[in-house]
Design a protein around this motif. Structure first.
Motif, PDB file in Angstrom:
ATOM      1  N   ILE A 116       0.842  -1.207   0.000  1.00 56.47           N
ATOM      2  CA  ILE A 116       0.000   0.000   0.000  1.00 56.47           C
ATOM      3  C   ILE A 116       0.875   1.255   0.000  1.00 56.47           C
ATOM      4  CG2 ILE A 116      -1.679   1.339   1.338  1.00 56.47           C
ATOM      5  CD1 ILE A 116      -2.690  -1.475   2.393  1.00 56.47           C
ATOM      6  N   HIS A 135      -5.972  12.926   3.099  1.00 52.59           N
ATOM      7  CA  HIS A 135      -6.444  11.708   3.752  1.00 52.59           C
ATOM      8  C   HIS A 135      -5.641  11.363   5.014  1.00 52.59           C
ATOM      9  CE1 HIS A 135      -8.762   8.085   3.999  1.00 52.59           C
ATOM     10  NE2 HIS A 135      -7.682   7.361   4.104  1.00 52.59           N
ATOM     11  N   LYS A 156      -9.563  18.734  -5.653  1.00 48.63           N
ATOM     12  CA  LYS A 156     -10.585  17.675  -5.677  1.00 48.63           C
ATOM     13  C   LYS A 156     -10.342  16.702  -6.825  1.00 48.63           C
ATOM     14  CE  LYS A 156     -14.517  19.740  -3.343  1.00 48.63           C
ATOM     15  NZ  LYS A 156     -15.960  19.992  -3.459  1.00 48.63           N
ATOM     16  N   ILE A 159      -7.539  14.377  -5.988  1.00 51.61           N
ATOM     17  CA  ILE A 159      -7.922  13.337  -5.029  1.00 51.61           C
ATOM     18  C   ILE A 159      -8.644  12.204  -5.754  1.00 51.61           C
ATOM     19  CG2 ILE A 159      -9.444  12.806  -3.060  1.00 51.61           C
ATOM     20  CD1 ILE A 159      -8.627  15.417  -1.850  1.00 51.61           C
ATOM     21  N   PHE A 160      -9.533  12.586  -6.669  1.00 55.40           N
ATOM     22  CA  PHE A 160     -10.236  11.558  -7.435  1.00 55.40           C
ATOM     23  C   PHE A 160      -9.241  10.691  -8.202  1.00 55.40           C
ATOM     24  CE2 PHE A 160     -11.750  10.202 -11.597  1.00 55.40           C
ATOM     25  CZ  PHE A 160     -12.703   9.272 -11.208  1.00 55.40           C
ATOM     26  N   ILE A 163      -7.210   8.302  -5.884  1.00 53.72           N
ATOM     27  CA  ILE A 163      -7.924   7.109  -5.398  1.00 53.72           C
ATOM     28  C   ILE A 163      -8.194   6.149  -6.558  1.00 53.72           C
ATOM     29  CG2 ILE A 163      -9.923   6.239  -4.103  1.00 53.72           C
ATOM     30  CD1 ILE A 163     -10.198   9.054  -2.935  1.00 53.72           C
ATOM     31  N   ARG A 167      -6.921   2.423  -6.588  1.00 54.83           N
ATOM     32  CA  ARG A 167      -7.876   1.336  -6.810  1.00 54.83           C
ATOM     33  C   ARG A 167      -7.303   0.344  -7.827  1.00 54.83           C
ATOM     34  NH1 ARG A 167     -12.411   0.764 -10.604  1.00 54.83           N
ATOM     35  NH2 ARG A 167     -11.651   2.593 -11.707  1.00 54.83           N
ATOM     36  N   GLU A 175      -9.616  -7.256   0.923  1.00 58.83           N
ATOM     37  CA  GLU A 175      -9.775  -6.519   2.170  1.00 58.83           C
ATOM     38  C   GLU A 175      -9.271  -7.379   3.322  1.00 58.83           C
ATOM     39  OE1 GLU A 175     -13.260  -4.108   3.177  1.00 58.83           O
ATOM     40  OE2 GLU A 175     -13.858  -4.514   1.121  1.00 58.83           O
TER      41      GLU A 175
ATOM     42  N   LYS B   7     -17.956  12.395  -9.369  1.00 58.75           N
ATOM     43  CA  LYS B   7     -16.626  11.778  -9.206  1.00 58.75           C
ATOM     44  C   LYS B   7     -15.741  12.609  -8.272  1.00 58.75           C
ATOM     45  CE  LYS B   7     -16.177   9.238 -13.533  1.00 58.75           C
ATOM     46  NZ  LYS B   7     -15.684   9.319 -14.910  1.00 58.75           N
ATOM     47  N   ASN B   8     -15.691  13.920  -8.539  1.00 57.17           N
ATOM     48  CA  ASN B   8     -14.803  14.769  -7.735  1.00 57.17           C
ATOM     49  C   ASN B   8     -15.260  14.918  -6.283  1.00 57.17           C
ATOM     50  OD1 ASN B   8     -12.987  15.111  -9.757  1.00 57.17           O
ATOM     51  ND2 ASN B   8     -13.653  17.178 -10.327  1.00 57.17           N
ATOM     52  N   ASP B   9     -16.525  14.571  -6.021  1.00 60.41           N
ATOM     53  CA  ASP B   9     -17.015  14.672  -4.636  1.00 60.41           C
ATOM     54  C   ASP B   9     -17.124  13.321  -3.938  1.00 60.41           C
ATOM     55  OD1 ASP B   9     -17.220  17.360  -3.951  1.00 60.41           O
ATOM     56  OD2 ASP B   9     -18.990  17.618  -5.213  1.00 60.41           O
ATOM     57  N   TYR B  11     -14.978  11.170  -2.762  1.00 60.73           N
ATOM     58  CA  TYR B  11     -14.154  11.024  -1.555  1.00 60.73           C
ATOM     59  C   TYR B  11     -14.821  11.709  -0.369  1.00 60.73           C
ATOM     60  CZ  TYR B  11     -10.368  11.671   1.788  1.00 60.73           C
ATOM     61  OH  TYR B  11      -9.614  11.687   2.928  1.00 60.73           O
ATOM     62  N   PHE B  12     -15.313  12.911  -0.616  1.00 61.62           N
ATOM     63  CA  PHE B  12     -15.902  13.701   0.471  1.00 61.62           C
ATOM     64  C   PHE B  12     -17.242  13.113   0.904  1.00 61.62           C
ATOM     65  CE2 PHE B  12     -13.000  16.134  -2.045  1.00 61.62           C
ATOM     66  CZ  PHE B  12     -12.151  16.643  -1.081  1.00 61.62           C
ATOM     67  N   LYS B  15     -16.276  10.196   3.139  1.00 59.55           N
ATOM     68  CA  LYS B  15     -15.790  10.679   4.432  1.00 59.55           C
ATOM     69  C   LYS B  15     -16.837  11.505   5.182  1.00 59.55           C
ATOM     70  CE  LYS B  15     -12.006  10.167   5.548  1.00 59.55           C
ATOM     71  NZ  LYS B  15     -11.443   9.028   6.308  1.00 59.55           N
ATOM     72  N   ASP B  17     -17.878  14.399   4.530  1.00 54.65           N
ATOM     73  CA  ASP B  17     -17.296  15.720   4.703  1.00 54.65           C
ATOM     74  C   ASP B  17     -17.871  16.599   3.578  1.00 54.65           C
ATOM     75  OD1 ASP B  17     -15.642  17.896   5.142  1.00 54.65           O
ATOM     76  OD2 ASP B  17     -13.838  16.946   4.322  1.00 54.65           O
ATOM     77  N   PHE B  43     -14.285   2.760  -4.476  1.00 54.47           N
ATOM     78  CA  PHE B  43     -13.531   3.782  -3.735  1.00 54.47           C
ATOM     79  C   PHE B  43     -13.589   3.504  -2.230  1.00 54.47           C
ATOM     80  CE2 PHE B  43     -12.616   7.861  -6.311  1.00 54.47           C
ATOM     81  CZ  PHE B  43     -12.166   7.107  -7.365  1.00 54.47           C
ATOM     82  N   LYS B  45     -13.943   0.679  -0.821  1.00 50.53           N
ATOM     83  CA  LYS B  45     -13.108  -0.497  -0.569  1.00 50.53           C
ATOM     84  C   LYS B  45     -11.626  -0.112  -0.572  1.00 50.53           C
ATOM     85  CE  LYS B  45     -12.117  -4.898  -2.592  1.00 50.53           C
ATOM     86  NZ  LYS B  45     -12.243  -5.697  -3.814  1.00 50.53           N
ATOM     87  N   THR B  46     -11.228   0.679  -1.568  1.00 56.82           N
ATOM     88  CA  THR B  46      -9.825   1.117  -1.661  1.00 56.82           C
ATOM     89  C   THR B  46      -9.413   1.891  -0.418  1.00 56.82           C
ATOM     90  OG1 THR B  46     -10.032   1.267  -4.057  1.00 56.82           O
ATOM     91  CG2 THR B  46      -8.168   2.413  -3.076  1.00 56.82           C
ATOM     92  N   LEU B  47     -10.283   2.794   0.027  1.00 56.95           N
ATOM     93  CA  LEU B  47      -9.938   3.599   1.204  1.00 56.95           C
ATOM     94  C   LEU B  47      -9.873   2.744   2.463  1.00 56.95           C
ATOM     95  CD1 LEU B  47     -11.954   6.852   0.449  1.00 56.95           C
ATOM     96  CD2 LEU B  47      -9.470   6.613   0.485  1.00 56.95           C
ATOM     97  N   ARG B  48     -10.725   1.723   2.522  1.00 66.18           N
ATOM     98  CA  ARG B  48     -10.669   0.813   3.683  1.00 66.18           C
ATOM     99  C   ARG B  48      -9.331   0.077   3.699  1.00 66.18           C
ATOM    100  NH1 ARG B  48     -16.183  -0.257   3.069  1.00 66.18           N
ATOM    101  NH2 ARG B  48     -15.826  -2.131   1.842  1.00 66.18           N
ATOM    102  N   VAL B  49      -8.877  -0.351   2.513  1.00 64.59           N
ATOM    103  CA  VAL B  49      -7.576  -1.033   2.419  1.00 64.59           C
ATOM    104  C   VAL B  49      -6.451  -0.073   2.830  1.00 64.59           C
ATOM    105  CG1 VAL B  49      -5.898  -2.067   0.833  1.00 64.59           C
ATOM    106  CG2 VAL B  49      -8.297  -2.712   0.676  1.00 64.59           C
ATOM    107  N   VAL B  50      -6.500   1.138   2.287  1.00 70.29           N
ATOM    108  CA  VAL B  50      -5.454   2.126   2.599  1.00 70.29           C
ATOM    109  C   VAL B  50      -5.416   2.395   4.104  1.00 70.29           C
ATOM    110  CG1 VAL B  50      -4.800   4.558   2.336  1.00 70.29           C
ATOM    111  CG2 VAL B  50      -5.428   3.230   0.327  1.00 70.29           C
ATOM    112  N   ASP B  51      -6.582   2.473   4.721  1.00 71.01           N
ATOM    113  CA  ASP B  51      -6.635   2.786   6.155  1.00 71.01           C
ATOM    114  C   ASP B  51      -6.109   1.661   7.036  1.00 71.01           C
ATOM    115  OD1 ASP B  51      -7.570   5.284   5.689  1.00 71.01           O
ATOM    116  OD2 ASP B  51      -9.685   4.772   5.959  1.00 71.01           O
TER     117      ASP B  51
END
Ligand SMILES: [Zn+2]
Lengths: 176, 133
Positions: A116, A135, A156, A159-160, A163, A167, A175, B7-9, B11-12, B15, B17, B43, B45-51
């Motif tokens: 990662i 993040h 923004k 960030i897209f 990720i 991915r 997971e 798409k650009n929102d 992540y937010f 979260k 946010d 997304f 899932k990816t963020l869960r992996v990253v975290d």
């Protein structure tokens, strides 16, 4: 006068060092390199302190200097990686103080963590910077836009992209 | 909202946010758009992996670290003052040595030492008195 500047500056270090250190570490993930980059950042700041007019907050100013040093660090690392046959750099991983985990599991987690981190490190520079700042460091969109001197919309969009690339890069990882 | 806005929102949105109207807009769009819905799942899932990957920031004695940083600053400052001087001195030394070497070379070519045979024949010409007599 000189002594006064030094005392003031020492106060700045004491006040901001933890945040700056954490910020650098979030990118570098290595204690020795972070020590060095943090100290270089404060040295650069010390040299530019007289010119600092307070257009931005001290935090933002220091982070801007730090990010430049982080970029230099990764450029150097990339350059020297040409000469390294095997990159066996290990990242210290918090081994989830959980005794129920077997050694095998710990090793597996470590490998996944390395993968990662590598994926984040391999992102294009702008995407990596924006993603880590948002993040991991939890900075706001406006702060990031200010530090990188780009529009909030670009933040923004980056960030897209970050990720979306992660991915693809991490597609193979199930997971945990 | 169209796909690009969503798409650009994303992540937010994940979260949490985000302001309420945008959140509603995204949810309405996702109901209709399977592409964005799939992307939202991916997304998350990816963020869960990253975290799951968390590298702990080393704990430090911050007073000591500040002191060390100040020391480093002083050393770096002295070094940055000295660096041009050291560079200059090095240049002078290199120049002095090469000049000396050049002079020596010149001296050697001037004081031409005749070869041994010549020297011997030259010395033989001298009438050396016998010491025993
Ligand atoms: Zn869509």
């Amino acid at each position: 006068m000189k002594v006064k500047v030094q005392n003031n500056f020492e106060e700045i270090i004491i006040k901001h060092q933890q945040k700056i250190y954490k910020f650098i570490f979030s990118f570098v993930k290595n204690e020795n390199d972070t020590d060095e980059i943090a100290q270089q950042t404060f040295f650069n700041a010390f040299k530019g302190y007289k010119k600092f007019r307070g257009e931005s907050s001290v935090d933002t100013w220091l982070i801007k200097i730090a990010i430049n040093n982080i970029r230099t660090h990764f450029r150097k690392k990339k350059f020297f990686s040409i000469f390294k046959v095997l990159d066996n750099e290990e990242i210290e991983i918090k081994d989830l103080k959980d005794d129920s985990k077997s050694a095998e599991e710990v090793v597996k987690n470590k490998m996944i963590s390395n993968k990662i981190n590598k994926a984040i490190e391999d992102l294009p520079a702008r995407q990596k910077e924006v993603f880590v700042m948002k993040h991991i460091d939890g900075l706001s969109i406006s702060e990031i836009a200010d530090i990188l001197e780009i529009a909030e919309g670009s933040v923004k969009a980056s960030i897209f992209k970050a990720i979306n690339n992660l991915r693809k890069l991490l597609g193979g990882i199930d997971e945990l | 909202m169209n796909c690009d806005d969503v798409k650009n929102d994303l992540y937010f949105y994940i979260k949490n946010d985000i302001d309420l109207p945008t959140k509603k807009g995204i949810e309405e769009h996702i109901e209709k758009c399977s592409v964005c819905k799939e992307l939202l799942n991916e997304f998350s899932k990816t963020l869960r992996v990253v975290d799951k990957c968390y590298v702990k920031v080393p704990s430090k004695n911050w007073d000591y670290f500040a002191e060390k940083t100040m020391d480093k600053i002083h050393v770096k400052r002295i070094y940055s003052f000295l660096r041009p001087t050291i560079g200059f001195m090095a240049c002078v030394l290199i120049f002095a040595f090469s000049y000396r070497y050049y002079q020596l070379q010149k001296l050697q070519t001037i004081t031409y030492v005749p070869s041994t045979e010549e020297t011997v024949s030259y010395l033989v010409d001298f009438d050396i008195p016998e010491l025993n007599e």
